[in-house]
Design a protein around this motif. Sequence first.
Motif, PDB file in Angstrom:
ATOM      1  N   ALA A 292       0.522  -1.383   0.059  1.00 31.02           N
ATOM      2  CA  ALA A 292       0.498  -0.071  -0.056  1.00 31.02           C
ATOM      3  C   ALA A 292       0.992   1.258  -0.257  1.00 31.02           C
ATOM      4  O   ALA A 292       0.717   1.941  -0.648  1.00 31.02           O
ATOM      5  CB  ALA A 292      -0.861   0.214   1.159  1.00 31.02           C
ATOM      6  N   GLN A 293       1.734   1.362   0.769  1.00 34.55           N
ATOM      7  CA  GLN A 293       2.847   2.043   1.060  1.00 34.55           C
ATOM      8  C   GLN A 293       3.395   3.079  -0.222  1.00 34.55           C
ATOM      9  O   GLN A 293       3.790   3.505  -1.108  1.00 34.55           O
ATOM     10  CB  GLN A 293       3.635   2.398   1.815  1.00 34.55           C
ATOM     11  N   ALA A 296       1.021   4.480  -2.726  1.00 34.51           N
ATOM     12  CA  ALA A 296       0.969   6.237  -2.191  1.00 34.51           C
ATOM     13  C   ALA A 296       1.935   6.793  -2.998  1.00 34.51           C
ATOM     14  O   ALA A 296       1.807   7.149  -3.006  1.00 34.51           O
ATOM     15  CB  ALA A 296       0.792   5.436  -0.987  1.00 34.51           C
ATOM     16  N   ASP A 297       3.433   5.819  -2.641  1.00 26.84           N
ATOM     17  CA  ASP A 297       4.769   6.393  -3.116  1.00 26.84           C
ATOM     18  C   ASP A 297       4.910   6.731  -4.748  1.00 26.84           C
ATOM     19  O   ASP A 297       5.052   7.539  -5.383  1.00 26.84           O
ATOM     20  CB  ASP A 297       5.755   6.124  -2.732  1.00 26.84           C
ATOM     21  N   SER A 298       4.339   5.868  -5.272  1.00 21.54           N
ATOM     22  CA  SER A 298       4.124   6.018  -6.587  1.00 21.54           C
ATOM     23  C   SER A 298       2.931   7.109  -7.241  1.00 21.54           C
ATOM     24  O   SER A 298       3.326   7.409  -8.677  1.00 21.54           O
ATOM     25  CB  SER A 298       4.366   4.601  -7.664  1.00 21.54           C
ATOM     26  N   GLY A 299       2.250   7.387  -6.255  1.00 20.85           N
ATOM     27  CA  GLY A 299       1.290   8.277  -7.800  1.00 20.85           C
ATOM     28  C   GLY A 299       0.192   7.725  -8.632  1.00 20.85           C
ATOM     29  O   GLY A 299      -1.022   8.389  -8.740  1.00 20.85           O
ATOM     30  N   MET A 300       0.280   6.665  -8.403  1.00 18.91           N
ATOM     31  CA  MET A 300      -1.059   5.453  -8.729  1.00 18.91           C
ATOM     32  C   MET A 300      -1.869   5.012  -8.559  1.00 18.91           C
ATOM     33  O   MET A 300      -2.053   5.357  -6.704  1.00 18.91           O
ATOM     34  CB  MET A 300      -0.489   4.233  -9.316  1.00 18.91           C
ATOM     35  N   SER A 301      -3.230   5.331  -9.135  1.00 19.14           N
ATOM     36  CA  SER A 301      -4.693   4.718  -8.233  1.00 19.14           C
ATOM     37  C   SER A 301      -4.553   3.950  -8.521  1.00 19.14           C
ATOM     38  O   SER A 301      -3.549   3.028  -9.792  1.00 19.14           O
ATOM     39  CB  SER A 301      -5.591   5.740  -9.063  1.00 19.14           C
ATOM     40  N   VAL A 302      -5.888   3.530  -8.077  1.00 18.87           N
ATOM     41  CA  VAL A 302      -5.807   1.783  -8.222  1.00 18.87           C
ATOM     42  C   VAL A 302      -7.901   1.482  -8.634  1.00 18.87           C
ATOM     43  O   VAL A 302      -8.861   2.477  -7.523  1.00 18.87           O
ATOM     44  CB  VAL A 302      -6.201   0.933  -6.731  1.00 18.87           C
TER      45      VAL A 302
END
Length: 504
Positions: A292-293, A296-302
């Motif tokens: 999950a982190q 979040a750090d990558s900037g991707m949405s899901v």
Amino acid sequence: MNVRFLVLGLALSIAAPACAQAAAQAPPRYWVRDVAVIPLDTDEVLTHRDVLIESGRIRRIAAASGKLRVGDATVVDGRGKYLLPGFVDAHVHLATEGGIRASKDPTISGLDLGAEHRFDRHVMLSLLKAGVTGAANLGGSVGSDDDLLRQRDEIDAGREVGPKLYVGKLINGPLAAVAVKPDGQPVPASKPEAPTTAADGIAAVQRARQRGYDFIKPYQFLNRETYLAIVEEAKRQGYITTGHLPELGCASCADRAFAFAHPMNNIAHSEELARYGRIGSDLAPTDIEALAQAVADSGMSVTPTLVTLKTIVTMYAQREVPAVPHGWDDTVDPVTRRDWAAPGNRYLSQAFRDQEGADTFSAGYDFARVLTRALWKRKVPLTVGTDAALPGLAFGVSVQQEMIELREIGLKPLEVLRAASLNAHRLFDPQAGSGAAREGERANLVLLDADPLADIHNTGKVAGVFAQGRWLSIGEIDRQLAQGAAFERGLQRQIEQRKAAAAK
């Protein structure tokens, strides 16, 4: 309370399939009278509002007073109802006439579909019936994609009625190129249709641009070099990317760090992350926070598609396709229903049950649910997608099922509704406004009979939709679906006749 919709003949003639000339004209004006507006970009509810819709956009939202000058506008009585942005299926595989004609099954490919696009219209109406005014198709056959590109343009021009369509180009390599356990067979030569080199991956993206696709879907059977080339070229071309994470474990494969260091815009399933958890840590709960982190750090949405994995687990455990929600069975066309049954449904096959890792499917679903909750806690943007028409998931209503899945892992109704509308709009159409129910925004809206903020199940109580600025009441949608019932029965008879002839 029960209310009557005052929908004039003009609106009905625009919705009717026979009136192609009327549908090609600019959308008429509508006055939604005394409705509660849920803009969704804030937590406010604007009660007792008059809403003027003109030329496909929300022109005015004013306090209900009866003084709004509406001229020749068609009146929709919104008393006791709720108007909000329409829902978007951010991961769907739409059934199309083009896909039928391109089928490898001769029973299907030879069907007489007529010349009026009744099959395609049935699918679009099924989406609208559920309040779905946008749909992102994540790849199909060349024939299916050609049909969807046609439909997209016809809907945008007002010549056909349907949700706003976003058509994605799936780019995938051959499985042999990323096989963890090679079987000794040579890897097929690279080509843009199945690239194993950066050059062919780039060419695939460029061809998608020439063809007019809306976004790129990288798939998992791309080696490290090709996956990176596709993601980077898509970015240069101004494309968003949503798809599968690259395969792990082979000599030319990516690793976890690489996948998050070179991110797509969006991951198409939480199950993709569960796959990484299965390979990396055998679904250890401690890996949920790390994954999950990393997202979040990558900037991707899901796009979690939890209902997709739930349905697959049900088929694996129960050895049957789960029933669609009550009242939706008739929307499943006979071609799709054939794909849901054995032997066409691979999820019911023994080969599917015997594959390596099948015994972790149920644990993977649990892992994906908890992981999606961890993503939400980190404010990773989530969208609503369903993978319909995966067996058991009908077009349209599956979006409502996925919203319930997100509610059950802890999202508040407002957050679920944002995932089902604003977040998808920002992902696929960021240059076209916010997607909120605000003045100046495009009129892709759903009118509900009950408050979805009080109970997310109320998203199933659809009174009608504004699709590209055109009003269709639920009664009109149902009427048009009923008109197509004879065509659907005719398709079923054709299938049965062809099966009988093949059995002789």
